[in-house]
Design a protein around this motif. Sequence first.
Motif, PDB file in Angstrom:
ATOM      1  N   GLU A  73      -1.470 -12.073  50.582  1.00 24.13           N
ATOM      2  CA  GLU A  73      -2.774 -12.717  50.512  1.00 24.13           C
ATOM      3  C   GLU A  73      -3.840 -12.022  51.360  1.00 24.13           C
ATOM      4  OE1 GLU A  73       0.125 -14.221  51.193  1.00 24.13           O
ATOM      5  OE2 GLU A  73       0.423 -15.668  49.589  1.00 24.13           O
ATOM      6  N   ASN A  94      -0.198 -15.179  44.044  1.00 27.02           N
ATOM      7  CA  ASN A  94      -0.510 -15.529  45.432  1.00 27.02           C
ATOM      8  C   ASN A  94      -1.833 -14.904  45.876  1.00 27.02           C
ATOM      9  OD1 ASN A  94       0.907 -12.957  45.353  1.00 27.02           O
ATOM     10  ND2 ASN A  94       1.161 -13.091  47.573  1.00 27.02           N
ATOM     11  N   SER A  97      -4.723 -16.798  44.120  1.00 23.49           N
ATOM     12  CA  SER A  97      -4.952 -18.078  44.787  1.00 23.49           C
ATOM     13  C   SER A  97      -5.732 -17.895  46.090  1.00 23.49           C
ATOM     14  CB  SER A  97      -3.611 -18.758  45.051  1.00 23.49           C
ATOM     15  OG  SER A  97      -3.807 -20.016  45.633  1.00 23.49           O
ATOM     16  N   LYS A 100      -9.346 -16.952  45.314  1.00 31.01           N
ATOM     17  CA  LYS A 100     -10.091 -18.106  44.801  1.00 31.01           C
ATOM     18  C   LYS A 100     -10.499 -19.017  45.967  1.00 31.01           C
ATOM     19  CE  LYS A 100     -10.209 -21.185  40.960  1.00 31.01           C
ATOM     20  NZ  LYS A 100     -10.227 -20.937  39.560  1.00 31.01           N
ATOM     21  N   ASP A 101      -9.597 -19.223  46.907  1.00 32.00           N
ATOM     22  CA  ASP A 101      -9.905 -20.030  48.088  1.00 32.00           C
ATOM     23  C   ASP A 101     -11.030 -19.422  48.925  1.00 32.00           C
ATOM     24  OD1 ASP A 101      -7.925 -21.831  47.360  1.00 32.00           O
ATOM     25  OD2 ASP A 101      -6.463 -21.100  48.831  1.00 32.00           O
ATOM     26  N   THR A 106     -11.928 -14.414  40.380  1.00 36.07           N
ATOM     27  CA  THR A 106     -10.540 -13.999  40.211  1.00 36.07           C
ATOM     28  C   THR A 106     -10.230 -13.667  38.755  1.00 36.07           C
ATOM     29  OG1 THR A 106      -9.853 -16.316  40.046  1.00 36.07           O
ATOM     30  CG2 THR A 106      -9.697 -15.274  42.215  1.00 36.07           C
ATOM     31  N   HIS A 129      -5.471 -21.380  36.705  1.00 41.24           N
ATOM     32  CA  HIS A 129      -5.265 -20.770  38.018  1.00 41.24           C
ATOM     33  C   HIS A 129      -6.362 -19.774  38.404  1.00 41.24           C
ATOM     34  CE1 HIS A 129      -2.774 -19.711  41.426  1.00 41.24           C
ATOM     35  NE2 HIS A 129      -2.813 -18.444  41.094  1.00 41.24           N
TER      36      HIS A 129
END
Length: 188
Positions: A73, A94, A97, A100-101, A106, A129
Amino acid sequence: MKEEFYQALEAYPVVTAVKDYNGLELALETESQVVFILFGNITDIANIVRKVKQKNKIAIVHVDLIEGLGSKEIAAKFIKYNTQADGIISTKANIISAAKDLGLITVQRFFLIDSLSLKNVIKYIESGHADTYEVLPGGMYKIITKLSAIATVPLIAGGLISDKEDVIAALGAGATAISSTDTGIWRL
């Protein structure tokens, strides 16, 4: 930024994907507003992205292909805090994600090679996702035509053959035969 990305894709649906500096220079002169950056390393990616941003284009970095970034990440954090990139591409959920956070656009990339990979792609798309998905190969029949022209042995097309139309198209493109796990296809 995501809406701007979607609008750019609609306005000019050809995304320039660059794999070297020569391609980058050519991409910067196109009408495309989205550039997929498929090359670089941790020492030059910020400069590559800066060139894209100077042309007011959306810069999306394929983190899996950047030398020096791993499959964790932290790769998304590196892109977010060390470049001006608008988003990332990755095959790894992973990293998608994490990006995106962080508020990055993405793009999850999938390689379709058989019915199992297709099921996985469907699962991910249904989960919502990523912001968008890139599915490869995008022009399988063109690839079959190209490969059959140079093949000196029979070419067999397999993966994602799901109906009679697929069979006819693959054979029409130059495949000698098709292979499939779909028993319905076996009876054609």
